[in-house]
Design an enzyme around this catalytic site. Structure first.
Site, PDB file in Angstrom:
ATOM      1  N   SER A  17      16.602  23.219  -5.343  1.00  0.00           N
ATOM      2  CA  SER A  17      17.059  23.647  -4.014  1.00  0.00           C
ATOM      3  C   SER A  17      16.974  22.538  -2.960  1.00  0.00           C
ATOM      4  O   SER A  17      17.913  22.392  -2.164  1.00  0.00           O
ATOM      5  CB  SER A  17      16.278  24.883  -3.550  1.00  0.00           C
ATOM      6  OG  SER A  17      16.624  25.977  -4.350  1.00  0.00           O
ATOM      7  N   LYS A  66       9.243  37.011  -5.075  1.00  0.00           N
ATOM      8  CA  LYS A  66      10.433  37.682  -4.547  1.00  0.00           C
ATOM      9  C   LYS A  66      10.175  39.128  -4.118  1.00  0.00           C
ATOM     10  O   LYS A  66      10.818  39.621  -3.188  1.00  0.00           O
ATOM     11  CB  LYS A  66      11.570  37.642  -5.579  1.00  0.00           C
ATOM     12  CG  LYS A  66      12.222  36.275  -5.710  1.00  0.00           C
ATOM     13  CD  LYS A  66      13.423  36.330  -6.648  1.00  0.00           C
ATOM     14  CE  LYS A  66      14.095  34.977  -6.756  1.00  0.00           C
ATOM     15  NZ  LYS A  66      15.291  34.993  -7.598  1.00  0.00           N
ATOM     16  N   ASP A 102      21.141  36.528  -4.508  1.00  0.00           N
ATOM     17  CA  ASP A 102      21.318  36.216  -5.937  1.00  0.00           C
ATOM     18  C   ASP A 102      22.532  36.940  -6.527  1.00  0.00           C
ATOM     19  O   ASP A 102      23.375  36.323  -7.183  1.00  0.00           O
ATOM     20  CB  ASP A 102      20.069  36.622  -6.740  1.00  0.00           C
ATOM     21  CG  ASP A 102      18.964  35.582  -6.660  1.00  0.00           C
ATOM     22  OD1 ASP A 102      19.263  34.396  -6.442  1.00  0.00           O
ATOM     23  OD2 ASP A 102      17.788  35.965  -6.826  1.00  0.00           O
ATOM     24  N   ALA A 128      16.904  43.002 -18.121  1.00  0.00           N
ATOM     25  CA  ALA A 128      16.614  43.978 -17.058  1.00  0.00           C
ATOM     26  C   ALA A 128      15.494  43.451 -16.155  1.00  0.00           C
ATOM     27  O   ALA A 128      14.660  44.207 -15.669  1.00  0.00           O
ATOM     28  CB  ALA A 128      16.228  45.325 -17.675  1.00  0.00           C
ATOM     29  N   GLY A 129      15.480  42.136 -15.946  1.00  0.00           N
ATOM     30  CA  GLY A 129      14.501  41.528 -15.043  1.00  0.00           C
ATOM     31  C   GLY A 129      15.045  41.484 -13.624  1.00  0.00           C
ATOM     32  O   GLY A 129      16.025  42.164 -13.287  1.00  0.00           O
ATOM     33  N   GLY A 130      14.408  40.655 -12.794  1.00  0.00           N
ATOM     34  CA  GLY A 130      14.787  40.583 -11.381  1.00  0.00           C
ATOM     35  C   GLY A 130      16.227  40.152 -11.153  1.00  0.00           C
ATOM     36  O   GLY A 130      16.947  40.740 -10.337  1.00  0.00           O
ATOM     37  N   ALA A 131      16.670  39.130 -11.894  1.00  0.00           N
ATOM     38  CA  ALA A 131      18.037  38.632 -11.701  1.00  0.00           C
ATOM     39  C   ALA A 131      19.049  39.670 -12.165  1.00  0.00           C
ATOM     40  O   ALA A 131      20.084  39.887 -11.525  1.00  0.00           O
ATOM     41  CB  ALA A 131      18.222  37.315 -12.451  1.00  0.00           C
ATOM     42  N   ARG A 152      15.262  44.023 -24.221  1.00  0.00           N
ATOM     43  CA  ARG A 152      14.194  44.178 -25.220  1.00  0.00           C
ATOM     44  C   ARG A 152      13.329  45.400 -24.882  1.00  0.00           C
ATOM     45  O   ARG A 152      13.060  46.229 -25.723  1.00  0.00           O
ATOM     46  CB  ARG A 152      13.332  42.903 -25.231  1.00  0.00           C
ATOM     47  CG  ARG A 152      12.125  42.993 -26.109  1.00  0.00           C
ATOM     48  CD  ARG A 152      11.325  41.726 -26.058  1.00  0.00           C
ATOM     49  NE  ARG A 152      10.835  41.393 -24.720  1.00  0.00           N
ATOM     50  CZ  ARG A 152      10.065  40.353 -24.438  1.00  0.00           C
ATOM     51  NH1 ARG A 152       9.714  39.527 -25.399  1.00  0.00           N
ATOM     52  NH2 ARG A 152       9.659  40.110 -23.204  1.00  0.00           N
ATOM     53  N   LYS A 156      12.503  49.419 -18.985  1.00  0.00           N
ATOM     54  CA  LYS A 156      12.866  48.632 -17.789  1.00  0.00           C
ATOM     55  C   LYS A 156      14.350  48.813 -17.455  1.00  0.00           C
ATOM     56  O   LYS A 156      14.749  48.885 -16.287  1.00  0.00           O
ATOM     57  CB  LYS A 156      12.521  47.160 -17.995  1.00  0.00           C
ATOM     58  CG  LYS A 156      11.054  46.883 -17.667  1.00  0.00           C
ATOM     59  CD  LYS A 156      10.615  45.503 -18.053  1.00  0.00           C
ATOM     60  CE  LYS A 156      11.141  44.407 -17.168  1.00  0.00           C
ATOM     61  NZ  LYS A 156      10.666  43.073 -17.636  1.00  0.00           N
TER      62      LYS A 156
HETATM   63  P1  NAP Z   1      12.362  38.162 -15.243  1.00  0.00           P
HETATM   64  O1  NAP Z   1      12.372  39.113 -14.127  1.00  0.00           O
HETATM   65  O2  NAP Z   1      11.052  37.661 -15.777  1.00  0.00           O
HETATM   66  O3  NAP Z   1      13.190  38.838 -16.473  1.00  0.00           O
HETATM   67  C1  NAP Z   1      13.208  38.220 -17.745  1.00  0.00           C
HETATM   68  C2  NAP Z   1      14.206  38.934 -18.657  1.00  0.00           C
HETATM   69  O4  NAP Z   1      14.250  38.197 -19.906  1.00  0.00           O
HETATM   70  C3  NAP Z   1      13.817  40.362 -19.039  1.00  0.00           C
HETATM   71  O5  NAP Z   1      14.964  41.126 -19.307  1.00  0.00           O
HETATM   72  C4  NAP Z   1      13.014  40.129 -20.345  1.00  0.00           C
HETATM   73  O6  NAP Z   1      12.985  41.243 -21.198  1.00  0.00           O
HETATM   74  C5  NAP Z   1      13.852  39.045 -20.988  1.00  0.00           C
HETATM   75  N1  NAP Z   1      13.082  38.277 -21.969  1.00  0.00           N
HETATM   76  C6  NAP Z   1      12.222  37.267 -21.701  1.00  0.00           C
HETATM   77  N2  NAP Z   1      11.713  36.793 -22.862  1.00  0.00           N
HETATM   78  C7  NAP Z   1      12.287  37.511 -23.865  1.00  0.00           C
HETATM   79  C8  NAP Z   1      12.176  37.489 -25.293  1.00  0.00           C
HETATM   80  N3  NAP Z   1      11.394  36.619 -25.916  1.00  0.00           N
HETATM   81  N4  NAP Z   1      12.921  38.372 -26.012  1.00  0.00           N
HETATM   82  C9  NAP Z   1      13.745  39.265 -25.399  1.00  0.00           C
HETATM   83  N5  NAP Z   1      13.881  39.344 -24.041  1.00  0.00           N
HETATM   84  C10 NAP Z   1      13.160  38.469 -23.292  1.00  0.00           C
HETATM   85  O7  NAP Z   1      13.188  36.841 -14.906  1.00  0.00           O
HETATM   86  P2  NAP Z   1      14.442  36.680 -13.881  1.00  0.00           P
HETATM   87  O8  NAP Z   1      13.940  36.267 -12.559  1.00  0.00           O
HETATM   88  O9  NAP Z   1      15.312  37.863 -14.020  1.00  0.00           O
HETATM   89  O10 NAP Z   1      15.137  35.366 -14.511  1.00  0.00           O
HETATM   90  C11 NAP Z   1      15.770  35.424 -15.778  1.00  0.00           C
HETATM   91  C12 NAP Z   1      16.518  34.124 -16.057  1.00  0.00           C
HETATM   92  O11 NAP Z   1      17.527  33.937 -15.083  1.00  0.00           O
HETATM   93  C13 NAP Z   1      15.661  32.853 -16.009  1.00  0.00           C
HETATM   94  O12 NAP Z   1      16.088  32.008 -17.041  1.00  0.00           O
HETATM   95  C14 NAP Z   1      15.985  32.262 -14.661  1.00  0.00           C
HETATM   96  O13 NAP Z   1      15.836  30.852 -14.633  1.00  0.00           O
HETATM   97  C15 NAP Z   1      17.458  32.650 -14.515  1.00  0.00           C
HETATM   98  N6  NAP Z   1      17.898  32.741 -13.108  1.00  0.00           N
HETATM   99  C16 NAP Z   1      18.969  31.993 -12.735  1.00  0.00           C
HETATM  100  C17 NAP Z   1      19.420  32.060 -11.427  1.00  0.00           C
HETATM  101  C18 NAP Z   1      20.594  31.218 -10.998  1.00  0.00           C
HETATM  102  O14 NAP Z   1      20.773  31.031  -9.783  1.00  0.00           O
HETATM  103  N7  NAP Z   1      21.419  30.748 -11.904  1.00  0.00           N
HETATM  104  C19 NAP Z   1      18.788  32.912 -10.486  1.00  0.00           C
HETATM  105  C20 NAP Z   1      17.710  33.688 -10.920  1.00  0.00           C
HETATM  106  C21 NAP Z   1      17.264  33.584 -12.238  1.00  0.00           C
HETATM  107  P3  NAP Z   1      11.783  42.333 -21.092  1.00  0.00           P
HETATM  108  O15 NAP Z   1      12.156  43.239 -19.964  1.00  0.00           O
HETATM  109  O16 NAP Z   1      11.809  42.984 -22.417  1.00  0.00           O
HETATM  110  O17 NAP Z   1      10.523  41.566 -20.832  1.00  0.00           O
END
Ligand code: NAP
Length: 277
Positions: A17, A66, A102, A128-131, A152, A156
């Protein structure tokens, strides 16, 4: 006076950023600077007091703050409130207002590669995470009629569907079912962290069944082409990486802080350079 901006997170050392926003500030002819701030969860309340005391004009918020930062702000934009996460704070004469750019940033990028009307597309979100939640709610708020979810952890995904304030038809399927039914979807959005550097060989599911003309988007931008995207492209998909989302979420934040639309081509270029691309 020079305006000050920044991003808070933990860890924050590798954030792109600062390079992106400083280039945009200079290009727009604005005097100001954007820095990164390492803030542990325990120090978050003090950091927000610091933002107020020092009069920082705009702040980006990243993992893990966040959601926890919301209680420390004066006002939350309704979309950010429904998502339950803030990635942008605007300091409006001492009042700290939280937004989430986002999902909107993702949609601006997606519209550049989608042919036809986004609302009529059959969409699958992996994760189904934050993004994922920001993208799901934003697409639902724009009237996309069908968005299926796979993750997974099943509960969630159900929580995300049930708490969505916008009318939307959604169906949950597990990762194996999603893989088998992938050719149903016009748009597949990969939002998990699987495949991110350094684990670049990993993929959440096989992208072997691709509908003709389908768009596969992965929000990861390091690497620029995940294994998932490579496989989807090999099978005929139009692909998009996470760089667009990153640049446009930043551009929307920049606009809220300054009232100026920044040079997104330049922003993309400096991030790509930083990534070695
Ligand atoms: P988060 O809230 O921690 O969510 C992580 C997600 O990944 C959940 O759905 C989780 O599943 C899944 N996951 C993680 N490890 C796994 C595994 N070993 N097997 C199966 N599922 C798995 O993270 P987030 O903030 O949403 O971010 C997710 C990704 O998006 C990151 O790589 C981040 O860098 C990227 N991102 C990019 C931008 C951009 O501007 N391009 C913005 C935000 C985020 P469970 O629910 O089962 O744990």
């Amino acid at each position: 006076m020079n305006d000050l901006y920044g991003v808070i997170g933990d860890p924050i050392a590798h954030s792109m950023s600062p390079v992106m926003h400083n280039a945009a500030l200079e290009d727009a002819g604005l005097k100001g600077a954007y820095s990164r701030f390492q803030v542990s969860p325990a120090k978050l309340p003090d950091a927000v007091k610091g933002i107020r005391a020092l009069g920082l004009k705009g702040i980006n918020v990243t993992v893990p703050h966040k959601t926890s930062i919301m209680a420390l702000l004066d006002e939350i934009d309704p979309l950010a409130a429904s998502i339950g996460a803030v990635n942008t704070i605007v300091n409006q004469q001492g009042k700290l207002i939280g937004y989430n750019t986002d999902g909107q940033g993702f949609v601006v990028g997606l519209k550049k590669v989608i042919a036809g009307d986004l609302a009529s597309k059959e969409v699958l979100i992996i994760g189904a995470g934050g993004a994922a939640k920001a993208i799901y709610y934003t697409l639902a708020s724009l009237g996309v009629r069908r968005i299926d979810l796979t993750n997974r952890t099943e509960n969630k995904a159900f929580e995300m569907m049930e708490s969505c304030p916008f009318e939307i038809a959604s169906h949950y399927c597990n990762l194996l079912e999603a893989e088998e039914n992938l050719s149903r979807y016009d748009v597949v959005i990969q939002t998990t962290s699987i495949g991110m550097f350094p684990d670049i060989g990993a993929s959440p599911l096989k992208a072997s069944r691709v509908k003709t003309g389908a768009v596969f988007s992965d929000i990861i931008y390091n690497p620029l082409q995940t294994s998932f995207l490579k496989e989807a492209q090999h099978n005929g998909a139009v692909i998009q990486n996470g760089l667009e989302m990153f640049v446009y979420q930043g551009a929307l934040a920049f606009e809220r802080w300054t009232g100026i639309t920044p040079n997104t081509e330049l922003m993309k270029k400096v991030v790509l350079k930083q990534l070695g691309g």
